[in-house]
Motif scaffolding. Structure first.
Motif, PDB file in Angstrom:
ATOM      1  N   ARG A  31      18.205  -5.082  64.705  1.00 19.78           N
ATOM      2  CA  ARG A  31      19.539  -5.636  64.443  1.00 19.78           C
ATOM      3  C   ARG A  31      19.504  -6.633  63.290  1.00 19.78           C
ATOM      4  NH1 ARG A  31      21.539  -6.731  70.699  1.00 19.78           N
ATOM      5  NH2 ARG A  31      21.974  -4.528  71.216  1.00 19.78           N
ATOM      6  N   GLU A  32      18.488  -7.478  63.247  1.00 20.11           N
ATOM      7  CA  GLU A  32      18.370  -8.429  62.141  1.00 20.11           C
ATOM      8  C   GLU A  32      18.184  -7.711  60.805  1.00 20.11           C
ATOM      9  OE1 GLU A  32      15.246 -11.078  63.038  1.00 20.11           O
ATOM     10  OE2 GLU A  32      16.332 -12.153  64.638  1.00 20.11           O
ATOM     11  N   GLU A  33      17.410  -6.648  60.803  1.00 21.41           N
ATOM     12  CA  GLU A  33      17.216  -5.880  59.572  1.00 21.41           C
ATOM     13  C   GLU A  33      18.518  -5.239  59.119  1.00 21.41           C
ATOM     14  OE1 GLU A  33      15.160  -4.388  56.345  1.00 21.41           O
ATOM     15  OE2 GLU A  33      14.496  -5.842  57.869  1.00 21.41           O
ATOM     16  N   LEU A  34      19.307  -4.682  60.075  1.00 23.60           N
ATOM     17  CA  LEU A  34      20.598  -4.092  59.730  1.00 23.60           C
ATOM     18  C   LEU A  34      21.561  -5.147  59.207  1.00 23.60           C
ATOM     19  CD1 LEU A  34      22.391  -1.576  59.732  1.00 23.60           C
ATOM     20  CD2 LEU A  34      23.003  -2.099  62.098  1.00 23.60           C
ATOM     21  N   ARG A  35      21.576  -6.331  59.833  1.00 27.58           N
ATOM     22  CA  ARG A  35      22.448  -7.414  59.382  1.00 27.58           C
ATOM     23  C   ARG A  35      22.040  -7.892  57.987  1.00 27.58           C
ATOM     24  NH1 ARG A  35      21.367 -10.550  63.153  1.00 27.58           N
ATOM     25  NH2 ARG A  35      22.816  -9.695  64.683  1.00 27.58           N
ATOM     26  N   ARG A  36      20.749  -7.926  57.700  1.00 25.82           N
ATOM     27  CA  ARG A  36      20.271  -8.339  56.386  1.00 25.82           C
ATOM     28  C   ARG A  36      20.684  -7.332  55.309  1.00 25.82           C
ATOM     29  NH1 ARG A  36      15.398  -8.211  57.537  1.00 25.82           N
ATOM     30  NH2 ARG A  36      15.310 -10.206  58.606  1.00 25.82           N
ATOM     31  N   GLU A  37      20.596  -6.043  55.620  1.00 21.70           N
ATOM     32  CA  GLU A  37      21.025  -5.021  54.658  1.00 21.70           C
ATOM     33  C   GLU A  37      22.523  -5.107  54.387  1.00 21.70           C
ATOM     34  OE1 GLU A  37      19.809  -1.309  56.158  1.00 21.70           O
ATOM     35  OE2 GLU A  37      17.649  -1.644  55.857  1.00 21.70           O
ATOM     36  N   GLN A  38      23.331  -5.338  55.437  1.00 24.19           N
ATOM     37  CA  GLN A  38      24.773  -5.481  55.230  1.00 24.19           C
ATOM     38  C   GLN A  38      25.094  -6.723  54.402  1.00 24.19           C
ATOM     39  OE1 GLN A  38      26.546  -5.452  59.085  1.00 24.19           O
ATOM     40  NE2 GLN A  38      26.221  -3.232  59.422  1.00 24.19           N
ATOM     41  N   TRP A  39      24.365  -7.811  54.618  1.00 23.72           N
ATOM     42  CA  TRP A  39      24.605  -9.036  53.853  1.00 23.72           C
ATOM     43  C   TRP A  39      24.279  -8.843  52.370  1.00 23.72           C
ATOM     44  CZ3 TRP A  39      21.207 -12.301  51.217  1.00 23.72           C
ATOM     45  CH2 TRP A  39      21.765 -13.502  50.776  1.00 23.72           C
ATOM     46  N   VAL A  40      23.260  -8.023  52.078  1.00 27.71           N
ATOM     47  CA  VAL A  40      22.908  -7.756  50.684  1.00 27.71           C
ATOM     48  C   VAL A  40      24.015  -6.964  49.993  1.00 27.71           C
ATOM     49  CG1 VAL A  40      21.312  -6.474  49.219  1.00 27.71           C
ATOM     50  CG2 VAL A  40      20.425  -7.918  51.037  1.00 27.71           C
ATOM     51  N   ARG A  41      24.660  -6.041  50.724  1.00 28.65           N
ATOM     52  CA  ARG A  41      25.713  -5.220  50.127  1.00 28.65           C
ATOM     53  C   ARG A  41      27.040  -5.961  49.985  1.00 28.65           C
ATOM     54  NH1 ARG A  41      23.464  -1.097  53.516  1.00 28.65           N
ATOM     55  NH2 ARG A  41      25.093  -1.487  55.056  1.00 28.65           N
ATOM     56  N   ASN A  42      27.267  -7.048  50.716  1.00 27.60           N
ATOM     57  CA  ASN A  42      28.539  -7.763  50.661  1.00 27.60           C
ATOM     58  C   ASN A  42      28.675  -8.515  49.338  1.00 27.60           C
ATOM     59  OD1 ASN A  42      29.248  -6.893  53.184  1.00 27.60           O
ATOM     60  ND2 ASN A  42      28.462  -8.704  54.238  1.00 27.60           N
ATOM     61  N   VAL A  43      29.929  -8.590  48.842  1.00 24.59           N
ATOM     62  CA  VAL A  43      30.221  -9.354  47.625  1.00 24.59           C
ATOM     63  C   VAL A  43      30.534 -10.807  47.963  1.00 24.59           C
ATOM     64  CG1 VAL A  43      31.722  -9.498  45.602  1.00 24.59           C
ATOM     65  CG2 VAL A  43      31.061  -7.267  46.514  1.00 24.59           C
ATOM     66  N   ASN A  44      31.296 -11.019  49.030  1.00 28.88           N
ATOM     67  CA  ASN A  44      31.686 -12.365  49.448  1.00 28.88           C
ATOM     68  C   ASN A  44      31.320 -12.535  50.913  1.00 28.88           C
ATOM     69  OD1 ASN A  44      32.733 -14.879  49.631  1.00 28.88           O
ATOM     70  ND2 ASN A  44      34.892 -14.276  49.430  1.00 28.88           N
ATOM     71  N   ASP A  45      30.686 -13.676  51.218  1.00 32.34           N
ATOM     72  CA  ASP A  45      30.270 -13.917  52.597  1.00 32.34           C
ATOM     73  C   ASP A  45      31.415 -14.409  53.470  1.00 32.34           C
ATOM     74  OD1 ASP A  45      27.783 -13.169  51.863  1.00 32.34           O
ATOM     75  OD2 ASP A  45      27.039 -15.204  51.538  1.00 32.34           O
TER      76      ASP A  45
END
Length: 326
Positions: free
Chosen positions: A240-254
């Motif tokens: 889950r942490e790895e999936l959340r990290r990948e999604q955070w990398v793809r996001n433009v704005n947090d």
């Protein structure tokens, strides 16, 4: 007589007529002779050409028969050579396969023989190690049970084997008998010395013990963890942490945009760099178009901003969230 008289009277004219007629007939005779020669030459030429054609036809037939005979002989020779070549290839292939099979059988026999010799040596060595289990007259061994009809084959193997003895290699002493050793007093004969005591013979414990190599191999055997030990316990959490990290990398704005909530009310407004500059920022009107008040028709400027939507004008007044004003 009258006829004779007439002939004698005409004798002078007969010679002239004969000469004249012969002179007239000679050209015709020459012409007829030439014509006959031409006709004969043409006819004989036709005969010769027909005969030559006949000979040519016969020679062609003879050549056809002869060449066909030579071709059949050559074809038979080619077929025989191909057949002999094929037979030789088959024979060579069979000989090679037979040689390879014999070589493989010989290798297999040698390997079997080596395995049998190795097993025989191992059995002999094991029998020499377990020689103390041999039965005696008083006590039967473990391989010679009185409840069996015949003794175990290992009993016969133990009877044939010799007991295993461990001997230590003797240390050889160098006996130097040179003159220099005598003068330097380093020789054993220069001065009487006490004899070296013999080494203590430590007999190895008898018993069915394994070899040291097998024990060391088992002791230093690499670890083979089970699936329960190899896999981490918190594998789901790490995924889950790895999936959340990948999604955070793809996001433009947090920061998540929430239009109908009071999440952004207490946040301080951050002006842009253009408005927060201290070097007299240019207004939007001056930036996008020039204004000339002298040319205005009325006192008010044209309305350049569209009216707000009713939905957003009522924002924070009519909409509520869980009974509270948003």
């Amino acid at each position: 007589m009258a006829t004779l008289a007439r002939l004698q009277a005409r004798s002078s004219t007969v010679g002239n007529q004969y000469y004249f007629r012969n002179s007239v007939v000679d050209p015709f005779r020459i012409k007829e002779n030439d014509a006959a020669v031409k006709i004969q030459s043409w006819f004989r030429g036709c005969q010769v050409r027909a005969y030559i054609r006949h000979l040519n036809r016969i020679v062609t037939i003879i050549q056809k028969w002869w060449r066909s005979f030579l071709g059949r002989k050559q074809y038979q020779l080619t077929v025989q050579v191909a057949y002999y070549t094929m037979m030789m290839n088959l024979y060579n292939a069979m000989a090679v396969r037979k040689a390879l099979e014999e070589f493989a059988e010989m290798k297999e026999r040698e390997e079997k023989k080596a395995n049998l010799e190795r097993e025989e040596k191992k059995r002999n060595y094991q029998a020499r190690k377990m020689h103390y289990l041999l039965s005696t007259k008083q006590i039967p061994g473990i391989y010679n049970s009185p409840f069996r009809k015949e003794p175990d084959p290992w009993e016969l193997q133990l009877q044939k084997a010799k007991p295993l003895t461990h001997r230590r290699p003797k240390v050889k002493q160098k006996d130097s008998t040179s003159l220099n050793d005598w003068l330097a007093c380093t020789s054993a004969r220069s001065f009487p010395r006490s004899e070296i005591l013999p080494p203590i013979n430590r007999k190895q414990c008898q018993g069915p013990f394994r070899d040291i190599t097998e024990v060391l191999e088992q002791r230093y055997k690499p670890l083979e963890p089970t699936l329960w030990v190899a896999e981490p316990i918190n594998e789901l959490k790490l995924a889950r942490e790895e999936l959340r990290r990948e999604q955070w990398v793809r996001n433009v704005n947090d920061n998540m945009f929430l239009p109908f909530s009071s999440y952004h009310k207490n946040e301080k407004y951050i002006p842009s760099m253009h408005l927060s500059s201290k070097y007299c920022p240019i207004s939007h009107k001056e930036q996008f178009r020039s204004e000339n008040p002298k040319k205005w028709i009325c006192d008010k400027d044209f309305q350049t901003v569209l009216p707000s939507f009713e939905l957003f004008s009522k924002y924070g007044k009519l909409y509520s969230k869980a009974g509270q004003i948003v």
